[in-house]
Scaffold this motif. Sequence first.
Motif, PDB file in Angstrom:
ATOM      1  N   ASN A  73       4.231   0.256   2.484  1.00 12.74           N
ATOM      2  CA  ASN A  73       3.798   1.534   1.893  1.00 12.74           C
ATOM      3  C   ASN A  73       2.282   1.604   1.764  1.00 12.74           C
ATOM      4  N   ASP A  74       1.645   0.481   1.399  1.00  8.04           N
ATOM      5  CA  ASP A  74       0.189   0.473   1.236  1.00  8.04           C
ATOM      6  C   ASP A  74      -0.520   0.739   2.555  1.00  8.04           C
ATOM      7  N   TRP A  75      -0.075   0.071   3.611  1.00  7.61           N
ATOM      8  CA  TRP A  75      -0.714   0.254   4.913  1.00  7.61           C
ATOM      9  C   TRP A  75      -0.456   1.650   5.467  1.00  7.61           C
ATOM     10  N   GLN A  76       0.744   2.155   5.303  1.00  5.24           N
ATOM     11  CA  GLN A  76       1.056   3.484   5.807  1.00  5.24           C
ATOM     12  C   GLN A  76       0.284   4.563   5.053  1.00  5.24           C
ATOM     13  N   ALA A  78      -2.634   4.123   3.663  1.00  6.79           N
ATOM     14  CA  ALA A  78      -4.011   4.006   4.128  1.00  6.79           C
ATOM     15  C   ALA A  78      -4.186   4.661   5.500  1.00  6.79           C
ATOM     16  N   MET A  79      -3.197   4.495   6.379  1.00  5.18           N
ATOM     17  CA  MET A  79      -3.283   5.101   7.701  1.00  5.18           C
ATOM     18  C   MET A  79      -3.282   6.624   7.610  1.00  5.18           C
ATOM     19  N   TRP A  80      -2.407   7.166   6.772  1.00  3.33           N
ATOM     20  CA  TRP A  80      -2.343   8.622   6.640  1.00  3.33           C
ATOM     21  C   TRP A  80      -3.603   9.173   5.994  1.00  3.33           C
ATOM     22  N   ASN A  81      -4.185   8.424   5.068  1.00  2.62           N
ATOM     23  CA  ASN A  81      -5.458   8.860   4.486  1.00  2.62           C
ATOM     24  C   ASN A  81      -6.542   8.926   5.552  1.00  2.62           C
ATOM     25  N   SER A  82      -6.592   7.915   6.422  1.00  2.14           N
ATOM     26  CA  SER A  82      -7.582   7.919   7.507  1.00  2.14           C
ATOM     27  C   SER A  82      -7.343   9.088   8.452  1.00  2.14           C
ATOM     28  N   LEU A  83      -6.073   9.372   8.734  1.00  2.00           N
ATOM     29  CA  LEU A  83      -5.751  10.467   9.643  1.00  2.00           C
ATOM     30  C   LEU A  83      -5.989  11.833   9.013  1.00  2.00           C
ATOM     31  N   LYS A  84      -6.041  11.907   7.694  1.00  3.56           N
ATOM     32  CA  LYS A  84      -6.368  13.165   7.027  1.00  3.56           C
ATOM     33  C   LYS A  84      -7.872  13.359   6.881  1.00  3.56           C
ATOM     34  N   ILE A  85      -8.602  12.263   6.705  1.00  5.62           N
ATOM     35  CA  ILE A  85     -10.040  12.358   6.471  1.00  5.62           C
ATOM     36  C   ILE A  85     -10.815  12.494   7.779  1.00  5.62           C
ATOM     37  N   ALA A  86     -10.503  11.656   8.764  1.00  6.93           N
ATOM     38  CA  ALA A  86     -11.293  11.613   9.999  1.00  6.93           C
ATOM     39  C   ALA A  86     -11.288  12.941  10.770  1.00  6.93           C
ATOM     40  N   PRO A  87     -10.140  13.597  11.007  1.00  8.65           N
ATOM     41  CA  PRO A  87     -10.189  14.873  11.749  1.00  8.65           C
ATOM     42  C   PRO A  87     -10.976  15.955  11.021  1.00  8.65           C
ATOM     43  N   ALA A  88     -10.830  16.034   9.681  1.00 12.34           N
ATOM     44  CA  ALA A  88     -11.575  17.052   8.934  1.00 12.34           C
ATOM     45  C   ALA A  88     -13.074  16.786   9.007  1.00 12.34           C
ATOM     46  N   ALA A  89     -13.467  15.513   8.860  1.00 13.85           N
ATOM     47  CA  ALA A  89     -14.889  15.168   8.970  1.00 13.85           C
ATOM     48  C   ALA A  89     -15.404  15.438  10.377  1.00 13.85           C
ATOM     49  N   THR A  90     -14.589  15.176  11.386  1.00 13.14           N
ATOM     50  CA  THR A  90     -14.993  15.430  12.772  1.00 13.14           C
ATOM     51  C   THR A  90     -15.202  16.911  13.023  1.00 13.14           C
ATOM     52  N   LEU A  91     -14.314  17.743  12.496  1.00 12.52           N
ATOM     53  CA  LEU A  91     -14.441  19.197  12.680  1.00 12.52           C
ATOM     54  C   LEU A  91     -15.746  19.712  12.082  1.00 12.52           C
ATOM     55  N   GLN A 230      -7.929   7.720  -2.005  1.00 10.38           N
ATOM     56  CA  GLN A 230      -8.486   7.884  -0.657  1.00 10.38           C
ATOM     57  C   GLN A 230      -8.647   6.539   0.050  1.00 10.38           C
ATOM     58  N   THR A 231      -7.763   5.596  -0.209  1.00 12.61           N
ATOM     59  CA  THR A 231      -7.820   4.298   0.464  1.00 12.61           C
ATOM     60  C   THR A 231      -7.556   4.468   1.953  1.00 12.61           C
ATOM     61  N   THR A 232      -8.540   4.157   2.777  1.00 11.55           N
ATOM     62  CA  THR A 232      -8.408   4.281   4.227  1.00 11.55           C
ATOM     63  C   THR A 232      -8.036   2.925   4.830  1.00 11.55           C
ATOM     64  N   LEU A 233      -7.796   2.923   6.135  1.00  8.12           N
ATOM     65  CA  LEU A 233      -7.432   1.670   6.805  1.00  8.12           C
ATOM     66  C   LEU A 233      -8.526   0.607   6.675  1.00  8.12           C
ATOM     67  N   SER A 246      -3.857 -11.613   4.473  1.00  9.07           N
ATOM     68  CA  SER A 246      -2.620 -11.259   5.159  1.00  9.07           C
ATOM     69  C   SER A 246      -2.875 -11.133   6.653  1.00  9.07           C
ATOM     70  N   PRO A 247      -2.094 -11.798   7.486  1.00 11.10           N
ATOM     71  CA  PRO A 247      -2.275 -11.671   8.937  1.00 11.10           C
ATOM     72  C   PRO A 247      -2.009 -10.263   9.460  1.00 11.10           C
ATOM     73  N   THR A 248      -1.438  -9.401   8.612  1.00 12.27           N
ATOM     74  CA  THR A 248      -1.254  -8.014   9.030  1.00 12.27           C
ATOM     75  C   THR A 248      -2.586  -7.373   9.396  1.00 12.27           C
ATOM     76  N   ILE A 249      -3.661  -7.881   8.790  1.00 12.16           N
ATOM     77  CA  ILE A 249      -4.992  -7.372   9.108  1.00 12.16           C
ATOM     78  C   ILE A 249      -5.286  -7.552  10.591  1.00 12.16           C
ATOM     79  N   LEU A 250      -4.832  -8.655  11.181  1.00 14.80           N
ATOM     80  CA  LEU A 250      -5.061  -8.894  12.604  1.00 14.80           C
ATOM     81  C   LEU A 250      -4.335  -7.858  13.455  1.00 14.80           C
ATOM     82  N   ALA A 251      -3.120  -7.497  13.042  1.00 14.02           N
ATOM     83  CA  ALA A 251      -2.372  -6.485  13.780  1.00 14.02           C
ATOM     84  C   ALA A 251      -3.074  -5.133  13.699  1.00 14.02           C
ATOM     85  N   VAL A 252      -3.558  -4.786  12.506  1.00 14.78           N
ATOM     86  CA  VAL A 252      -4.278  -3.513  12.347  1.00 14.78           C
ATOM     87  C   VAL A 252      -5.560  -3.522  13.172  1.00 14.78           C
ATOM     88  N   ALA A 253      -6.275  -4.642  13.157  1.00 14.63           N
ATOM     89  CA  ALA A 253      -7.505  -4.746  13.939  1.00 14.63           C
ATOM     90  C   ALA A 253      -7.220  -4.574  15.432  1.00 14.63           C
TER      91      ALA A 253
END
Length: 283
Positions: A73-76, A78-91, A230-233, A246-253
């Motif tokens: 849940n924490d990683w997901q 964070a991912m959705w926060n990044s996907l909500k912030i980055a496109p708006a900032a890009t626009l 607003q915790t991002t990836l 956590s080795p999950t960081i390697l997968a995200v990287a």
Amino acid sequence: MALAPYATTGQRIWYYGFRVICGLIFFFLIAPILVIIPLSFNAQDFFTFTPKMLALDPEGYSLKHYRDFFTSNDWQQAMWNSLKIAPAATLISVSLGTLAAIGLSQSHVPFRGAIMAILISPMIVPLIISAAGMYFFYSRIGLQGTYFGVVLAHAALGIPFVIITVTATLIGFDRSLTRAAANLGAGPVRTFFKVQMPLILPGVVSGGLFAFITSFDEVVVVLFVGSAGQTTLPWQMFTGLREQISPTILAVATLLVGISILLLAMLEVLRRRSERLRGLSPS
């Protein structure tokens, strides 16, 4: 450029030596990525290669860390926060950066150099200084810890990339096209969307991709101006390295590296298309 058949010994030494030096530098830069990617498939909760991995034993490899990322849940979040912030900032970055680049490309604009220096200063000023300044400014106007505040902060970081790429595209723009459109009765807005925008579109999209990557990978500013909501990836990765390894960081990287490679490939395609449109390369 190929080596000429009549090249001297010194020219041949420099020709091959230069390529060896470039190869060593490239290896130095790419080696950490080459280490992270196989480690993300480690079947154990280690940050090192296990004997089974070194022996290429299939039992030493697993997708467990990727499953952890997609089921946590924490990683997901964070991912959705990044996907909500980055496109708006890009626009916002693309809209303001494109208008600024077009305005600064006009020869009659006074103090163009000074204005350009101010607009691209976020690329030059150390990020920690920008983040601290945003923190104190946002605290006074009530944007500290809000979604809109994080979006504006990331947009400020992305605007310089848009300005630079669009300005580079405008260098080869034939301004007689806009004058011809005006003589035919087209207004400024219609001229922009029908004549100018199609020709500078590769530069606009390239700047937008750079702005998106900047926002998606940014961690320092969001630590200052964001909140727990607003915790991002990158923020989650930083927290994971600091509090719980956590080795999950390697997968995200690894996933972020794959996304970056895909976006860079798109940038190269757009660059070549822009050169063809401006007649700088054969079609």
